[in-house]
Design an enzyme around this catalytic site. Structure first.
Site, PDB file in Angstrom:
ATOM      1  N   LYS A 136     -13.618  -0.570  -5.994  1.00  0.00           N
ATOM      2  CA  LYS A 136     -12.796  -0.404  -4.960  1.00  0.00           C
ATOM      3  C   LYS A 136     -11.642   0.797  -4.543  1.00  0.00           C
ATOM      4  CE  LYS A 136     -14.016  -2.224  -1.021  1.00  0.00           C
ATOM      5  NZ  LYS A 136     -15.096  -1.582  -0.216  1.00  0.00           N
ATOM      6  N   TYR A 186     -16.012  -4.612  -9.918  1.00  0.00           N
ATOM      7  CA  TYR A 186     -15.445  -4.737  -8.157  1.00  0.00           C
ATOM      8  C   TYR A 186     -14.076  -3.388  -8.182  1.00  0.00           C
ATOM      9  CZ  TYR A 186     -14.966  -6.221  -3.799  1.00  0.00           C
ATOM     10  OH  TYR A 186     -14.258  -6.569  -2.676  1.00  0.00           O
ATOM     11  N   THR A 217     -10.631  -3.680   0.110  1.00  0.00           N
ATOM     12  CA  THR A 217      -9.253  -5.611  -0.197  1.00  0.00           C
ATOM     13  C   THR A 217      -7.935  -5.635  -1.030  1.00  0.00           C
ATOM     14  OG1 THR A 217     -10.180  -7.318  -1.935  1.00  0.00           O
ATOM     15  CG2 THR A 217     -11.383  -5.140  -2.294  1.00  0.00           C
ATOM     16  N   ASP A 218      -7.871  -6.313  -1.197  1.00  0.00           N
ATOM     17  CA  ASP A 218      -6.427  -6.784  -1.707  1.00  0.00           C
ATOM     18  C   ASP A 218      -6.518  -6.955  -3.640  1.00  0.00           C
ATOM     19  OD1 ASP A 218      -8.476  -9.459  -1.784  1.00  0.00           O
ATOM     20  OD2 ASP A 218      -6.319 -11.049  -1.455  1.00  0.00           O
ATOM     21  N   GLU A 219      -8.302  -6.799  -3.971  1.00  0.00           N
ATOM     22  CA  GLU A 219      -8.024  -6.922  -5.279  1.00  0.00           C
ATOM     23  C   GLU A 219      -7.980  -5.639  -5.688  1.00  0.00           C
ATOM     24  OE1 GLU A 219     -11.386  -8.856  -7.096  1.00  0.00           O
ATOM     25  OE2 GLU A 219     -11.871 -10.304  -4.976  1.00  0.00           O
TER      26      GLU A 219
END
Ligand code: NAD
Ligand code: TDX
Length: 340
Positions: free
Chosen positions: A151, A147, A123-125
């Protein structure tokens, strides 16, 4: 191609499975899914009767099961994860167990079986807050929620397994994804379904946080491009077609649903809330991928899908989700302010 897809009963995974099953090149597709609150077998009903397809209800942490499945696969795509930031703030255990330990278990199985391709869906996060410009794949990881940290840890493990053990790992980092069958805890389906019911829309803080929206079909096309044409050891960003603030997005949804802006409530902000994400997707574009669904078309179709498919989301919102919603939002809504 024999595919093993983890987390295939979830939002993006099930869309990927439907897409993959439409390809003649796919001879066999196995889904392994734990069916957490976010996993829904109904998402896979369309492919359930296909003789090339099988479903296994299991945890990716089950080393014996995943090693057995991988022996029988040419490629693995790992969608399985705990995926909601707010839940990771409330309780992060399951995030570490699935996103970190689960990925580790899959990587060990890949190492043992010598599977030919392994796509890790990230993810971009993991890049954290990006006040200006856009993140490229070489940028430092600065995850700010449990979260995102879980990741990022999985990404680093995956890359280490490529470097150390030669596991043919490729990582995709998609931006905020939307479309049909997204669990109604995420902003777009939550706000659509609340608005359908004339319920308030709890907008965190000032609502000026920026997200870059990627339609689920475009996200799945990105994963497929990397599965087919990606280079082992590489990371590929997949950004969307439109960046806008949450307030702009909310107003747009209300317009589509013909509901008044008085439904918007400014509520207490998410702790550690990332202000902005943005991705530079040029590496993936060089693999002949580009996002195709314009936000105006994708949002209208998504609103339409939730209007036409109450049978999909009402049982979710009426069930255990009610307790979650109360825990997360009751106090916030009681102390909220109007948008204007
Ligand atoms: P989701 O929450 O809708 O689905 C997750 C699926 O994984 C569910 O079917 C769940 O049952 C399954 N699962 C959870 N724990 C498991 C375990 N231990 N073993 C086996 N299965 C398990 O998530 P999503 O939105 O479809 O996201 C899929 C992937 O894409 C995730 O890895 C997520 O981090 C990533 N991603 C999501 C977005 C987004 O905006 N939704 C954006 C970028 C990346
Ligand atoms: O009730 C809400 N009110 C609100 O203002 C919710 C649920 C969200 N928000 C805001 C927070 C974010 O700025 O909306 C924005 C989007 O929130 P989410 O839908 O929770 O997504 P986000 O936190 O941006 O993460 C999503 O994109 C990256 C996915 O949930 C992740 O799985 C993915 O990795």
């Amino acid at each position: 191609m024999r595919l093993l897809v983890t987390g295939g009963a979830g939002f993006i995974g099930s869309s990927f499975v439907r897409r993959a099953m439409a390809r003649p090149a796919v001879d066999q597709l196995t889904v392994i899914d734990k069916l957490t609150y976010a996993g829904n077998p109904a998402n896979l009903a369309e492919v359930a009767g296909d003789p090339r397809y099988r479903f296994l209800h299991a945890d990716i942490n089950d080393a014996e099961v995943v090693t057995g499945l991988m022996r029988d696969a040419d490629a693995v795509v790992n969608f399985a994860a705990e995926s909601h930031v707010d839940r990771s703030i409330e309780e992060a255990d399951a995030f570490v167990r699935t996103d970190v330990n689960g990925t580790f278990t899959l990587l060990e199985a890949a190492r043992a079986t010598g599977v030919a391709r392994f796509v890790q869906v990230s993810t971009d996060e993991v890049y954290g807050d990006v006040p200006e410009g856009s993140s490229s794949e070489a940028d430092a990881l600065r995850p700010r929620s449990p979260y995102a940290a879980s990741k990022a840890a999985a990404d680093l493990l995956a890359l280490a397994y490529h470097t150390t053990h030669g596991v043919p790992v490729m990582i995709t980092r998609g931006s905020n994804t939307y479309g049909p069958r997204q669990f109604p805890e995420k902003i777009i389906p939550l706000f659509i379904t609340n608005a359908i019911d004339h319920e308030p829309l709890p907008l965190y803080g000032d609502g000026l946080q920026v997200r870059d929206w990627l339609h689920v079909d475009d996200h799945c096309a990105a994963v497929e491009a990397v599965l087919d044409r990606g280079t082992a050891g590489e990371i590929y960003n997949a950004g969307g077609t439109a960046s806008l603030t949450n307030l702009e997005l909310t107003r747009w949804l209300l317009g589509l649903l013909d509901r008044p802006e008085s439904l918007i409530r400014h509520v207490a902000d998410r702790p550690g809330h990332d202000r902005r994400y943005a991705l530079d997707s040029s590496r993936l574009r060089a693999l002949r991928w580009q996002p195709r669904v314009a936000l105006e078309d994708g949002l209208a179709a998504t609103v339409d899908w939730y209007q036409q498919n109450e049978a999909w989301w009402r049982p979710i919102k009426d069930g255990s989700f009610r307790d979650y919603y109360r825990r997360l939002y009751a106090e916030r809504l009681a102390t909220s302010t109007a948008a204007w």
